[in-house]
Design a protein around this motif. Structure first.
Motif, short mmCIF file in Angstrom:
data_model
loop_
_atom_site.label_atom_id
_atom_site.label_comp_id
_atom_site.label_asym_id
_atom_site.label_seq_id
_atom_site.Cartn_x
_atom_site.Cartn_y
_atom_site.Cartn_z
N TRP A 1 -2.10 -0.11 1.73
CA TRP A 1 -1.26 1.07 1.52
C TRP A 1 -1.37 1.54 0.07
CZ3 TRP A 1 4.82 1.07 1.89
CH2 TRP A 1 5.28 2.38 1.91
N GLN A 2 -1.29 0.59 -0.86
CA GLN A 2 -1.41 0.95 -2.28
C GLN A 2 -2.77 1.57 -2.56
OE1 GLN A 2 -0.48 -2.68 -4.32
NE2 GLN A 2 1.70 -2.25 -4.35
N LYS A 3 -3.83 1.00 -1.98
CA LYS A 3 -5.17 1.54 -2.18
C LYS A 3 -5.26 2.96 -1.60
CE LYS A 3 -10.09 0.64 -1.37
NZ LYS A 3 -10.40 2.03 -1.47
N ALA A 4 -4.69 3.16 -0.42
CA ALA A 4 -4.72 4.50 0.20
C ALA A 4 -4.00 5.51 -0.68
CB ALA A 4 -4.09 4.46 1.59
N MET A 5 -2.87 5.11 -1.27
CA MET A 5 -2.15 6.03 -2.16
C MET A 5 -2.94 6.29 -3.43
SD MET A 5 1.88 5.13 -1.73
CE MET A 5 1.75 3.39 -2.07
N SER A 6 -3.54 5.23 -3.96
CA SER A 6 -4.35 5.39 -5.17
C SER A 6 -5.54 6.30 -4.91
CB SER A 6 -4.82 4.01 -5.64
OG SER A 6 -5.65 4.14 -6.76
N ASP A 7 -6.23 6.07 -3.77
CA ASP A 7 -7.38 6.90 -3.41
C ASP A 7 -6.99 8.35 -3.23
OD1 ASP A 7 -8.89 4.61 -3.49
OD2 ASP A 7 -9.11 4.43 -1.31
N LYS B 1 2.75 9.50 4.67
CA LYS B 1 1.53 9.80 5.43
C LYS B 1 0.53 8.66 5.26
CE LYS B 1 -2.20 13.21 5.64
NZ LYS B 1 -2.75 14.41 5.01
N LYS B 2 0.37 8.17 4.03
CA LYS B 2 -0.55 7.06 3.78
C LYS B 2 -0.05 5.78 4.45
CE LYS B 2 -3.54 9.47 1.84
NZ LYS B 2 -4.71 9.83 2.64
N PHE B 3 1.27 5.60 4.50
CA PHE B 3 1.84 4.46 5.22
C PHE B 3 1.40 4.53 6.68
CE2 PHE B 3 5.16 3.03 8.14
CZ PHE B 3 5.32 1.71 7.75
N THR B 4 1.56 5.70 7.29
CA THR B 4 1.23 5.88 8.70
C THR B 4 -0.25 5.67 8.95
OG1 THR B 4 3.05 7.45 8.90
CG2 THR B 4 1.38 7.51 10.64
N GLU B 5 -1.09 6.23 8.08
CA GLU B 5 -2.54 6.06 8.24
C GLU B 5 -2.94 4.59 8.10
OE1 GLU B 5 -4.18 8.72 5.31
OE2 GLU B 5 -3.67 10.50 6.49
#
Length: 137
Positions: A65-71, A123-127
């Protein structure tokens, strides 16, 4: 312009303003209600996940999740990572409640930018959730 015309113009402008204000208030209340409902369901999902998943799985989820938010360039919440890590280290509902409370306080402290960032985080949580626990079709 006659005094009557000035009064009519003022009345018309004031009516437009109050209508716009009522519209804003209605939309704001809808956003608040939707945010509260989403947070409540998030809490339910999270509670179920923590009961049914190992600490390692939750740690991996947090990293993803953190990586998705960072990306995605979501950098508005620098404390998010620290609070998340604290929750993982303590792995209990009290720590989770502190994490959520802190997160919600941060989100509610600033206006539209924070609301948009919150939406992106969810949204990133859900993805991320979908990649780790895909729905059985």
């Amino acid at each position: 312009m006659s005094e009557q015309e000035k009064n009519n113009e003022w009345d018309s402008l004031w009516q437009e303003y109050t209508k716009a204000l009522e519209n804003w208030k209605s939309i704001f209340e809808q956003i608040q209600n939707a945010s509260n409902e989403m947070q409540s369901k998030f809490n339910d999902v999270w509670e179920k996940a923590t009961k049914e998943s190992s600490n390692e799985t939750m740690k991996l989820f947090g990293q993803n999740w953190q990586k998705a938010m960072s990306d995605a360039g979501i950098t508005s919440f620098k404390d998010f990572s620290d609070n998340w890590q604290k929750y993982l280290n303590e792995s209990n509902m009290s720590a989770f409640k502190q994490f959520v409370d802190s997160w919600q306080k941060t989100l509610s402290s600033s206006g539209i930018e924070q609301m948009n960032a919150y939406g992106e985080m969810m949204k990133k949580f859900t993805e991320t959730w979908g990649t780790m626990w895909p729905k059985n079709s």
